[in-house]
Design a protein around this motif. Structure first.
Motif, mmCIF file in Angstrom:
data_model
loop_
_atom_site.group_PDB
_atom_site.id
_atom_site.type_symbol
_atom_site.label_atom_id
_atom_site.label_comp_id
_atom_site.label_asym_id
_atom_site.label_seq_id
_atom_site.Cartn_x
_atom_site.Cartn_y
_atom_site.Cartn_z
ATOM 1 N N ASP A 159 -4.945 -18.384 23.277
ATOM 2 C CA ASP A 159 -4.937 -18.549 24.735
ATOM 3 C C ASP A 159 -5.252 -20.007 25.080
ATOM 4 O O ASP A 159 -5.957 -20.699 24.340
ATOM 5 N N SER A 198 -8.096 -17.490 34.320
ATOM 6 C CA SER A 198 -9.061 -16.849 33.427
ATOM 7 C C SER A 198 -9.348 -15.435 33.919
ATOM 8 O O SER A 198 -9.746 -15.248 35.067
ATOM 9 N N PHE A 242 -7.228 -13.029 21.291
ATOM 10 C CA PHE A 242 -8.582 -13.469 21.655
ATOM 11 C C PHE A 242 -9.606 -12.547 21.019
ATOM 12 O O PHE A 242 -9.323 -11.384 20.709
ATOM 13 N N THR A 264 -14.620 -10.017 27.071
ATOM 14 C CA THR A 264 -14.198 -11.396 26.836
ATOM 15 C C THR A 264 -13.677 -11.971 28.136
ATOM 16 O O THR A 264 -13.400 -11.244 29.097
ATOM 17 N N PHE A 266 -10.419 -14.224 28.854
ATOM 18 C CA PHE A 266 -9.248 -14.821 28.224
ATOM 19 C C PHE A 266 -8.464 -15.639 29.245
ATOM 20 O O PHE A 266 -8.525 -15.385 30.451
ATOM 21 N N THR A 268 -4.713 -17.493 30.441
ATOM 22 C CA THR A 268 -3.277 -17.300 30.357
ATOM 23 C C THR A 268 -2.563 -18.201 31.356
ATOM 24 O O THR A 268 -3.105 -18.532 32.414
#
Length: 348
Positions: A159, A198, A242, A264, A266, A268
């Motif tokens: 990512d 995020s 991730f 988490t 992550f 993108t």
């Protein structure tokens, strides 16, 4: 004497004939000040957290910005400079500095320098410069039981980290006798915003104490973004990789049921917008006794829920069950060739 006078007049006339064009009365100053503010209101990174007690993603304010001027016709870079000045005022943090360029019309692009996972290609072409991330290292496939069979068409990538970008399709630099300031189309300083989003994601796991690693794969994501229009490339699908973290705190109910929240944040470039774009997330575990376990969920609808739209939160209200190992004392983690025998779906 008359001949001398006539000769002087002719010379003066000839000089006037070849030098008859407009010139500025003073020398042109080709140095221009540039200031770029950073929009650091990043959901789930600097603000808008789902749970304040959870570990936050690492983040630091960019310290260097590249500013480049491009020829508007060819799109090729004609000048660049790295802005190393740093400051902060009521509008926030900024980078500033100077760039040299002669009078004319340009396209301008500015973005932060020194990202870790986000890479750039074709940086010298205004319309083609693109942000992307590399495919994951080959050894990481040893921890992905959901991909044991392999798929040549699938690109599994890291990512991205945040890339702050701003630009202007047309910047006009007039003749000036002083150091002027380059501004955007609204007459203001530039403001760079991230082309990366995020998302916070979490799910419950029962039996997490039996797992030594937990990673996830999310399909249906954009693999890159163009900088000149700050949009993701919809023709470049990718699967994000991730790692998951386990929460330290537990409620009384969770403690009794042996449940743990894994979570988490992550990053993108964006979710692909096609109506038939199916978003699947795979949770892959390697257990303490060497089993490779996987659970796959369809979370397409999750991205249209209010939590995801407004806050970029993906809260999966399901529980993954990791069965107790047959050999509680532990074991070894098998290689990829062993997965054909021990690969299994875990109960949800």
């Amino acid at each position: 004497m008359m001949r001398l006078i006539r000769y002087a007049v002719l010379v003066a006339a000839a000089a006037a004939a070849v030098g008859c064009h407009r010139r500025p009365l003073v020398d042109v100053e080709n140095t221009h000040y540039v200031r770029v503010y950073l929009d650091e209101e990043l959901l789930n990174v600097t603000t808008g957290f789902y749970d304040e007690s959870r570990r936050r993603p690492a983040y630091s304010t960019p310290s260097v910005m590249r500013v480049a001027l491009f020829d508007p016709e060819s799109g090729r870079v004609v000048g660049e400079r790295y802005l190393r000045g740093r400051g902060r005022d009521a509008r926030g943090a900024y980078c500033d500095g100077y760039i040299a360029a002669p009078p004319g019309d340009y396209c301008l692009l500015t973005y932060n320098f020194g990202t870790e996972s986000t890479l750039l290609r074709r940086e010298n072409d205004y319309r083609e410069v693109e942000a992307y991330t590399n495919e994951i290292a080959s050894h990481l496939y040893n921890y992905l039981p959901s991909r044991a069979a392999g798929d040549d068409a699938e690109r599994i990538v890291y990512d991205p980290d945040h890339l702050f970008v701003d630009g202007c399709e047309r910047v006009r630099i007039p003749y000036r006798s002083y150091v002027d300031t380059l501004r955007n189309e609204h007459g203001d300083y530039f403001t760079a915003r991230s082309v990366v989003k995020s998302y916070y994601l979490q799910i419950r796991v029962r039996g997490m104490q039996y797992a030594s690693t937990a990673v996830s794969l999310l399909t249906g994501m954009a693999g890159s973004a163009m900088l000149h229009d700050r949009r993701m490339r919809t023709d470049n699908p990718a699967t994000l990789y991730f790692e998951m973290m386990r929460s330290d705190e537990k409620s009384a109910r969770d403690a009794e049921d042996g449940m743990t929240v894994i979570y988490t944040t992550f990053n993108t470039f964006g979710k692909l917008p096609d109506d038939d774009n199916r978003l699947e997330i795979a949770f892959d575990f390697i257990t303490t006794d060497g089993r490779a376990l996987s659970a796959t969920l369809d979370i397409t609808d999750k991205f249209s829920e209010p939590d995801a739209v407004e806050h970029q939160w993906i809260i999966i209200d399901r529980t993954i069950e990791i069965p107790e190992p047959e050999n509680p004392g532990g074991g070894f983690v098998p290689g990829v060739n062993d997965w054909g025998e021990i690969n299994t779906d875990i109960i949800i």
